[in-house]
Design a protein around this motif. Structure first.
Motif, PDB file in Angstrom:
ATOM      1  N   LEU A 110     103.146 -63.269 -36.223  1.00 29.61           N
ATOM      2  CA  LEU A 110     104.407 -62.537 -36.154  1.00 29.61           C
ATOM      3  C   LEU A 110     105.504 -63.269 -36.921  1.00 29.61           C
ATOM      4  CD1 LEU A 110     104.248 -61.428 -32.430  1.00 29.61           C
ATOM      5  CD2 LEU A 110     103.977 -59.963 -34.440  1.00 29.61           C
ATOM      6  N   GLY A 111     105.502 -64.601 -36.858  1.00 27.20           N
ATOM      7  CA  GLY A 111     106.470 -65.393 -37.608  1.00 27.20           C
ATOM      8  C   GLY A 111     106.290 -65.245 -39.111  1.00 27.20           C
ATOM      9  N   ARG A 112     105.034 -65.252 -39.559  1.00 29.23           N
ATOM     10  CA  ARG A 112     104.753 -65.057 -40.986  1.00 29.23           C
ATOM     11  C   ARG A 112     105.236 -63.680 -41.433  1.00 29.23           C
ATOM     12  NH1 ARG A 112      98.555 -66.135 -41.703  1.00 29.23           N
ATOM     13  NH2 ARG A 112      99.008 -65.900 -43.935  1.00 29.23           N
ATOM     14  N   MET A 113     104.989 -62.669 -40.604  1.00 24.36           N
ATOM     15  CA  MET A 113     105.451 -61.314 -40.926  1.00 24.36           C
ATOM     16  C   MET A 113     106.970 -61.274 -41.034  1.00 24.36           C
ATOM     17  SD  MET A 113     102.919 -59.064 -38.475  1.00 24.36           S
ATOM     18  CE  MET A 113     103.954 -57.604 -38.625  1.00 24.36           C
ATOM     19  N   ALA A 114     107.646 -61.882 -40.073  1.00 22.70           N
ATOM     20  CA  ALA A 114     109.108 -61.878 -40.070  1.00 22.70           C
ATOM     21  C   ALA A 114     109.653 -62.579 -41.313  1.00 22.70           C
ATOM     22  CB  ALA A 114     109.633 -62.537 -38.799  1.00 22.70           C
ATOM     23  N   THR A 115     109.060 -63.698 -41.695  1.00 21.57           N
ATOM     24  CA  THR A 115     109.496 -64.437 -42.891  1.00 21.57           C
ATOM     25  C   THR A 115     109.379 -63.569 -44.136  1.00 21.57           C
ATOM     26  OG1 THR A 115     108.903 -66.560 -41.916  1.00 21.57           O
ATOM     27  CG2 THR A 115     109.004 -66.463 -44.320  1.00 21.57           C
ATOM     28  N   LEU A 116     108.365 -62.710 -44.182  1.00 19.66           N
ATOM     29  CA  LEU A 116     108.135 -61.842 -45.339  1.00 19.66           C
ATOM     30  C   LEU A 116     108.858 -60.502 -45.237  1.00 19.66           C
ATOM     31  CD1 LEU A 116     104.336 -62.623 -45.728  1.00 19.66           C
ATOM     32  CD2 LEU A 116     106.175 -63.328 -47.297  1.00 19.66           C
ATOM     33  N   GLY A 117     109.591 -60.299 -44.144  1.00 18.70           N
ATOM     34  CA  GLY A 117     110.352 -59.055 -43.987  1.00 18.70           C
ATOM     35  C   GLY A 117     109.491 -57.843 -43.694  1.00 18.70           C
ATOM     36  N   ILE A 118     108.418 -58.049 -42.932  1.00 16.70           N
ATOM     37  CA  ILE A 118     107.476 -56.969 -42.643  1.00 16.70           C
ATOM     38  C   ILE A 118     107.698 -56.449 -41.226  1.00 16.70           C
ATOM     39  CG2 ILE A 118     105.041 -56.329 -42.448  1.00 16.70           C
ATOM     40  CD1 ILE A 118     104.414 -58.654 -44.364  1.00 16.70           C
ATOM     41  N   SER A 119     107.846 -55.128 -41.124  1.00 21.79           N
ATOM     42  CA  SER A 119     107.928 -54.466 -39.824  1.00 21.79           C
ATOM     43  C   SER A 119     106.525 -54.153 -39.320  1.00 21.79           C
ATOM     44  CB  SER A 119     108.704 -53.152 -39.939  1.00 21.79           C
ATOM     45  OG  SER A 119     110.016 -53.395 -40.360  1.00 21.79           O
ATOM     46  N   LEU A 120     106.436 -53.837 -38.038  1.00 30.97           N
ATOM     47  CA  LEU A 120     105.153 -53.506 -37.416  1.00 30.97           C
ATOM     48  C   LEU A 120     105.223 -52.123 -36.788  1.00 30.97           C
ATOM     49  CD1 LEU A 120     102.310 -54.498 -36.540  1.00 30.97           C
ATOM     50  CD2 LEU A 120     103.386 -55.324 -34.445  1.00 30.97           C
ATOM     51  N   ARG A 121     104.186 -51.337 -37.009  1.00 25.18           N
ATOM     52  CA  ARG A 121     104.048 -50.021 -36.394  1.00 25.18           C
ATOM     53  C   ARG A 121     102.635 -49.925 -35.825  1.00 25.18           C
ATOM     54  NH1 ARG A 121     106.777 -45.173 -37.224  1.00 25.18           N
ATOM     55  NH2 ARG A 121     107.871 -46.158 -38.968  1.00 25.18           N
ATOM     56  N   VAL A 122     102.486 -49.220 -34.728  1.00 21.64           N
ATOM     57  CA  VAL A 122     101.171 -48.959 -34.139  1.00 21.64           C
ATOM     58  C   VAL A 122     100.990 -47.450 -34.086  1.00 21.64           C
ATOM     59  CG1 VAL A 122      99.707 -49.218 -32.108  1.00 21.64           C
ATOM     60  CG2 VAL A 122     101.248 -51.081 -32.777  1.00 21.64           C
ATOM     61  N   THR A 123      99.862 -46.971 -34.619  1.00 20.25           N
ATOM     62  CA  THR A 123      99.556 -45.546 -34.608  1.00 20.25           C
ATOM     63  C   THR A 123      98.322 -45.318 -33.743  1.00 20.25           C
ATOM     64  OG1 THR A 123     100.465 -45.265 -36.830  1.00 20.25           O
ATOM     65  CG2 THR A 123      98.981 -43.540 -36.034  1.00 20.25           C
ATOM     66  N   LEU A 124      98.443 -44.379 -32.811  1.00 21.72           N
ATOM     67  CA  LEU A 124      97.345 -44.016 -31.917  1.00 21.72           C
ATOM     68  C   LEU A 124      96.844 -42.633 -32.293  1.00 21.72           C
ATOM     69  CD1 LEU A 124      99.029 -45.141 -28.578  1.00 21.72           C
ATOM     70  CD2 LEU A 124      97.527 -46.481 -30.078  1.00 21.72           C
ATOM     71  N   TYR A 125      95.560 -42.552 -32.606  1.00 14.85           N
ATOM     72  CA  TYR A 125      94.940 -41.282 -32.972  1.00 14.85           C
ATOM     73  C   TYR A 125      94.112 -40.781 -31.795  1.00 14.85           C
ATOM     74  CZ  TYR A 125      96.074 -42.705 -37.735  1.00 14.85           C
ATOM     75  OH  TYR A 125      96.726 -43.123 -38.869  1.00 14.85           O
ATOM     76  N   PRO A 126      94.144 -39.485 -31.508  1.00 13.82           N
ATOM     77  CA  PRO A 126      93.296 -38.977 -30.444  1.00 13.82           C
ATOM     78  C   PRO A 126      91.829 -39.081 -30.863  1.00 13.82           C
ATOM     79  CG  PRO A 126      94.348 -37.161 -31.605  1.00 13.82           C
ATOM     80  CD  PRO A 126      94.919 -38.436 -32.176  1.00 13.82           C
ATOM     81  N   ALA A 127      90.976 -39.248 -29.884  1.00 10.12           N
ATOM     82  CA  ALA A 127      89.546 -39.305 -30.176  1.00 10.12           C
ATOM     83  C   ALA A 127      89.111 -37.942 -30.718  1.00 10.12           C
ATOM     84  CB  ALA A 127      88.768 -39.641 -28.912  1.00 10.12           C
ATOM     85  N   GLU A 128      88.226 -37.982 -31.669  1.00  2.53           N
ATOM     86  CA  GLU A 128      87.686 -36.733 -32.218  1.00  2.53           C
ATOM     87  C   GLU A 128      86.842 -36.058 -31.142  1.00  2.53           C
ATOM     88  OE1 GLU A 128      88.346 -35.399 -35.227  1.00  2.53           O
ATOM     89  OE2 GLU A 128      89.700 -37.080 -35.576  1.00  2.53           O
ATOM     90  N   PRO A 129      86.936 -34.735 -31.038  1.00  2.00           N
ATOM     91  CA  PRO A 129      86.117 -34.056 -30.024  1.00  2.00           C
ATOM     92  C   PRO A 129      84.633 -34.285 -30.291  1.00  2.00           C
ATOM     93  CG  PRO A 129      87.409 -32.479 -31.328  1.00  2.00           C
ATOM     94  CD  PRO A 129      87.721 -33.840 -31.829  1.00  2.00           C
ATOM     95  N   ALA A 130      83.898 -34.463 -29.214  1.00  2.00           N
ATOM     96  CA  ALA A 130      82.450 -34.643 -29.350  1.00  2.00           C
ATOM     97  C   ALA A 130      81.840 -33.354 -29.851  1.00  2.00           C
ATOM     98  CB  ALA A 130      81.861 -35.037 -27.991  1.00  2.00           C
ATOM     99  N   THR A 131      80.917 -33.494 -30.774  1.00  2.13           N
ATOM    100  CA  THR A 131      80.255 -32.302 -31.310  1.00  2.13           C
ATOM    101  C   THR A 131      78.974 -32.062 -30.523  1.00  2.13           C
ATOM    102  OG1 THR A 131      79.151 -33.660 -32.979  1.00  2.13           O
ATOM    103  CG2 THR A 131      81.191 -32.558 -33.632  1.00  2.13           C
ATOM    104  N   ALA A 132      78.756 -30.827 -30.189  1.00  4.17           N
ATOM    105  CA  ALA A 132      77.569 -30.446 -29.433  1.00  4.17           C
ATOM    106  C   ALA A 132      76.356 -30.441 -30.343  1.00  4.17           C
ATOM    107  CB  ALA A 132      77.760 -29.069 -28.813  1.00  4.17           C
ATOM    108  N   VAL A 133      75.269 -30.966 -29.854  1.00  7.55           N
ATOM    109  CA  VAL A 133      74.014 -30.958 -30.601  1.00  7.55           C
ATOM    110  C   VAL A 133      73.232 -29.745 -30.133  1.00  7.55           C
ATOM    111  CG1 VAL A 133      71.888 -32.210 -31.061  1.00  7.55           C
ATOM    112  CG2 VAL A 133      74.026 -33.462 -30.742  1.00  7.55           C
ATOM    113  N   THR A 134      72.870 -28.912 -31.107  1.00  3.96           N
ATOM    114  CA  THR A 134      72.113 -27.692 -30.743  1.00  3.96           C
ATOM    115  C   THR A 134      70.736 -27.706 -31.306  1.00  3.96           C
ATOM    116  OG1 THR A 134      73.044 -26.558 -32.658  1.00  3.96           O
ATOM    117  CG2 THR A 134      74.149 -26.264 -30.513  1.00  3.96           C
TER     118      THR A 134
END
Length: 134
Positions: A110-134
């Motif tokens: 985090l210190g290295r990021m701050a020194t370089l002027g880098i922000s942090l973002r976290v992205t959460l993706y929903p799980a892909e729906p399970a596909t039915a096997v037929t």
């Protein structure tokens, strides 16, 4: 079927008032490839980059980005410093388990990021729906 929450990857997102093509080329030569580099309708340049190497947690992925950035030559460092936005975006796919899920970013990283002027973002993706096997 239970789906596991998992780390996907970390992107480096840049926004600048000037072309990012030269900086992206420097990154690519050092193992960080651009998903895109383009100028948009607002006149700004945007680039999203990823490491060629894949990781199972964000800390070593971010460390790989930081090593490349810290080693930039003076011209590339000028382009980096001119960016209007420098952001690391950690991506996760969410699932049903485990009940608790976490990854650490150390104070050193985090210190290295701050020194370089880098922000942090976290992205959460929903799980892909399970596909039915037929």
């Amino acid at each position: 079927m239970k789906r596991k929450t998992q780390y996907l990857n970390t992107d480096l997102d840049l926004v600048a008032g000037q072309s990012l093509e030269a900086l992206a080329a420097v990154f690519e030569a050092r193992g960080v490839f651009p998903l895109h580099v383009d100028q948009r309708e607002d006149g700004k340049w945007y680039s999203t980059l990823e490491t060629y190497e894949q990781f199972t947690e964000p800390e070593p992925n971010i460390a790989a980005f930081l090593a490349v950035i810290e080693a930039l030559d003076s011209r590339s460092r000028e382009l980096w410093s001119a960016c209007l936005s420098r952001e690391l975006n950690i991506g996760y796919e969410c699932g049903d388990e485990p009940r608790g899920f976490n990854h650490e970013l150390t104070v050193a990283t985090l210190g290295r990021m701050a020194t370089l002027g880098i922000s942090l973002r976290v992205t959460l993706y929903p799980a892909e729906p399970a596909t039915a096997v037929t």
